[in-house]
Design an enzyme around this catalytic site. Structure first.
Site, PDB file in Angstrom:
ATOM      1  N   ASP A  11       0.864  -1.190   0.000  1.00 23.03           N
ATOM      2  CA  ASP A  11       0.000   0.000   0.000  1.00 23.03           C
ATOM      3  C   ASP A  11       0.895   1.233   0.000  1.00 23.03           C
ATOM      4  OD1 ASP A  11      -2.470   1.533   0.280  1.00 23.03           O
ATOM      5  OD2 ASP A  11      -1.895   1.898   2.347  1.00 23.03           O
ATOM      6  N   SER A  12       0.269   2.398  -0.171  1.00 27.69           N
ATOM      7  CA  SER A  12       1.034   3.638  -0.153  1.00 27.69           C
ATOM      8  C   SER A  12       1.533   3.983   1.249  1.00 27.69           C
ATOM      9  CB  SER A  12       0.157   4.785  -0.651  1.00 27.69           C
ATOM     10  OG  SER A  12      -0.973   4.905   0.188  1.00 27.69           O
ATOM     11  N   TYR A  43      -1.025   8.205  -2.788  1.00 22.61           N
ATOM     12  CA  TYR A  43      -1.102   7.815  -4.187  1.00 22.61           C
ATOM     13  C   TYR A  43      -2.345   8.455  -4.845  1.00 22.61           C
ATOM     14  CZ  TYR A  43       2.299   3.878  -3.832  1.00 22.61           C
ATOM     15  OH  TYR A  43       3.431   3.092  -3.695  1.00 22.61           O
ATOM     16  N   GLY A  44      -3.331   8.745  -4.000  1.00 19.70           N
ATOM     17  CA  GLY A  44      -4.657   9.138  -4.501  1.00 19.70           C
ATOM     18  C   GLY A  44      -4.716  10.420  -5.288  1.00 19.70           C
ATOM     19  N   CYS A  74      -4.469  -1.589  -1.835  1.00 20.73           N
ATOM     20  CA  CYS A  74      -4.649  -0.153  -2.029  1.00 20.73           C
ATOM     21  C   CYS A  74      -5.640  -0.005  -3.184  1.00 20.73           C
ATOM     22  CB  CYS A  74      -3.300   0.461  -2.390  1.00 20.73           C
ATOM     23  SG  CYS A  74      -3.385   2.165  -2.937  1.00 20.73           S
ATOM     24  N   ASN A  75      -6.746   0.652  -2.899  1.00 22.25           N
ATOM     25  CA  ASN A  75      -7.775   0.813  -3.940  1.00 22.25           C
ATOM     26  C   ASN A  75      -7.235   1.614  -5.115  1.00 22.25           C
ATOM     27  OD1 ASN A  75     -10.777   0.059  -2.769  1.00 22.25           O
ATOM     28  ND2 ASN A  75      -9.328   0.579  -1.170  1.00 22.25           N
ATOM     29  N   THR A  76      -6.466   2.666  -4.794  1.00 23.92           N
ATOM     30  CA  THR A  76      -5.939   3.535  -5.845  1.00 23.92           C
ATOM     31  C   THR A  76      -5.026   2.756  -6.779  1.00 23.92           C
ATOM     32  OG1 THR A  76      -5.968   5.295  -4.192  1.00 23.92           O
ATOM     33  CG2 THR A  76      -4.783   5.740  -6.235  1.00 23.92           C
ATOM     34  N   GLU A 157      -2.545   9.213   8.156  1.00 20.99           N
ATOM     35  CA  GLU A 157      -1.089   8.958   8.241  1.00 20.99           C
ATOM     36  C   GLU A 157      -0.468   9.779   9.366  1.00 20.99           C
ATOM     37  OE1 GLU A 157       1.176   6.979   6.318  1.00 20.99           O
ATOM     38  OE2 GLU A 157      -0.529   5.963   5.405  1.00 20.99           O
ATOM     39  N   CYS A 190     -11.095   2.998   0.283  1.00 21.50           N
ATOM     40  CA  CYS A 190      -9.674   3.269   0.517  1.00 21.50           C
ATOM     41  C   CYS A 190      -9.316   2.480   1.769  1.00 21.50           C
ATOM     42  CB  CYS A 190      -9.451   4.769   0.746  1.00 21.50           C
ATOM     43  SG  CYS A 190      -7.781   5.171   1.306  1.00 21.50           S
ATOM     44  N   THR A 191      -8.224   1.746   1.706  1.00 28.10           N
ATOM     45  CA  THR A 191      -7.900   0.861   2.829  1.00 28.10           C
ATOM     46  C   THR A 191      -7.495   1.619   4.102  1.00 28.10           C
ATOM     47  OG1 THR A 191      -5.684   0.610   1.866  1.00 28.10           O
ATOM     48  CG2 THR A 191      -7.274  -1.133   1.412  1.00 28.10           C
ATOM     49  N   HIS A 192      -7.290   2.919   3.984  1.00 27.20           N
ATOM     50  CA  HIS A 192      -6.991   3.713   5.185  1.00 27.20           C
ATOM     51  C   HIS A 192      -8.260   3.954   6.031  1.00 27.20           C
ATOM     52  CE1 HIS A 192      -3.187   4.778   3.240  1.00 27.20           C
ATOM     53  NE2 HIS A 192      -2.815   5.422   4.321  1.00 27.20           N
TER      54      HIS A 192
HETATM   55  N1  DGL Z   1      -4.929   3.242   0.973  1.00 31.80           N
HETATM   56  C1  DGL Z   1      -4.936   3.589  -0.395  1.00 31.80           C
HETATM   57  C2  DGL Z   1      -6.224   3.317  -1.086  1.00 31.80           C
HETATM   58  O1  DGL Z   1      -6.853   2.325  -0.713  1.00 31.80           O
HETATM   59  C3  DGL Z   1      -4.135   4.773  -0.836  1.00 31.80           C
HETATM   60  C4  DGL Z   1      -4.496   6.108  -0.416  1.00 31.80           C
HETATM   61  C5  DGL Z   1      -3.507   7.140  -0.909  1.00 31.80           C
HETATM   62  O2  DGL Z   1      -2.320   6.885  -0.855  1.00 31.80           O
HETATM   63  O3  DGL Z   1      -3.960   8.182  -1.369  1.00 31.80           O
HETATM   64  O4  DGL Z   1      -6.616   3.978  -2.004  1.00 31.80           O
END
Ligand code: DGL
Length: 295
Positions: A11-12, A43-44, A74-76, A157, A190-192
């Site tokens: 993931d990011s 990453y988004g 990571c969804n992105t 984060e 988003c996994t966050h």
């Molecule tokens: N956790 C990630 C996701 O699921 C990345 C979020 C990011 O880095 O912007 O999209």
């Protein structure tokens, strides 16, 4: 390919740890290598080309461990990079989070005539329309509304708790348009975001099914291992290990990771982005490693 090989989860930043947590519940014997690209998060807000290059570098770097499966948690990255990564690493077993998340959303919608499904995700995931496509493949007649929530990943984060006023304001603001549309299902795209799952549930109300794709993603990985006879066998009651890698040498990771995982983690290994960029390009085959070129 050996069933004792590790599983890579990437993931990011910290978000993919929500997937690791679910995986450790579903398949406690597996060894997991977690990679958080903390120097380049988020990453988004980045382009498909940039995110794909980051994922390519991480996979090239971790290929030395000969993983039996790679989870793009990571969804992105799943939305932007998956087709290219599958094409570039044809022998690598790799899965993402969007298909399991979309499946869970459709299941939660049940028999509703035209269910209203809300998706909260990063800007890049929303722009990609990956969830729309994944839901439409399973259910034509649904109404989907997406909101991009760019502030949430940096806030998470940073380690702000759900009681923080900034967190509450941000979530109320992002969720308001979805509440207005009367969504019955809300996908945390988003996994966050699952780190604030309780607060999100309280804001949208008990009648909204909140979907965290981590559990479904873990079940999906377990099914893939079973199908390929790659489940880790009994190891005398011992649990699988978790080893973390990060690209920013920040002491914050280990303490925040504990919040995501509910367990203590060892200090992560620091891999400088320059080291990633210099990792040899490898062709990963199940069980064997062939050096394609050293760049
Ligand atoms: N956790 C990630 C996701 O699921 C990345 C979020 C990011 O880095 O912007 O999209």
């Amino acid at each position: 390919m050996s069933s004792s090989a590790p599983i890579v989860v990437l993931d990011s930043g910290l978000g993919g740890l929500t997937v690791v947590r679910a995986m450790r519940r579903v398949m406690p014997r597996e060894d997991i290598l977690y990679f958080g690209d903390t120097a380049r998060v988020p990453y988004g807000s980045k382009s498909a080309g940039t995110v794909t290059q980051f994922v390519r570098e991480i996979i090239n770097y971790l290929a030395r461990f000969e993983p039996k499966h790679v989870v793009i948690a990571c969804n992105t990255a799943t939305a932007l990079a998956m087709p290219t990564i599958r094409a570039e690493f044809p022998h690598l077993s790799v899965s993402g989070v969007i298909e399991p998340g979309a499946r869970a959303a459709v299941e939660a919608a049940g028999n509703a005539q035209r269910p209203v499904i809300g998706i909260m995700a990063t800007e890049a995931t929303v722009r990609s329309k990956a969830y729309e496509r994944a839901v439409a493949r399973r259910r034509m007649l649904s109404r989907l509304y997406s909101v991009a929530a760019p502030l949430l990943v940096p806030i998470i984060e940073e380690g702000r708790p759900a009681t923080d006023a900034v967190v509450q304001l941000a979530l109320q603001g992002y969720l308001a348009p979805l509440i207005e549309k009367h969504v019955g299902v809300l996908v945390l795209g988003c996994t966050h975001y699952p780190v604030y799952r309780e607060l999100i549930g309280a804001i949208v109300g008990p009648e909204v099914a909140v979907i965290d794709s981590a559990d479904k993603c873990a079940e999906d990985v377990a099914r893939r291992l079973r199908t390929n006879h790659l489940e880790r066998g009994e190891r005398g009651g011992e649990e699988g290990s978790l080893r973390c890698f990060v690209t920013d040498d920040s002491p914050r990771f280990a303490s925040l990771a504990e919040r995501f995982l509910g367990i203590r983690v060892d200090e992560p290994v620091w891999v400088a982005p320059e080291e990633l960029q210099g990792a040899p390009a490898v062709e990963v085959t199940l069980g064997t490693l062939a050096l394609r070129s050293a760049v």
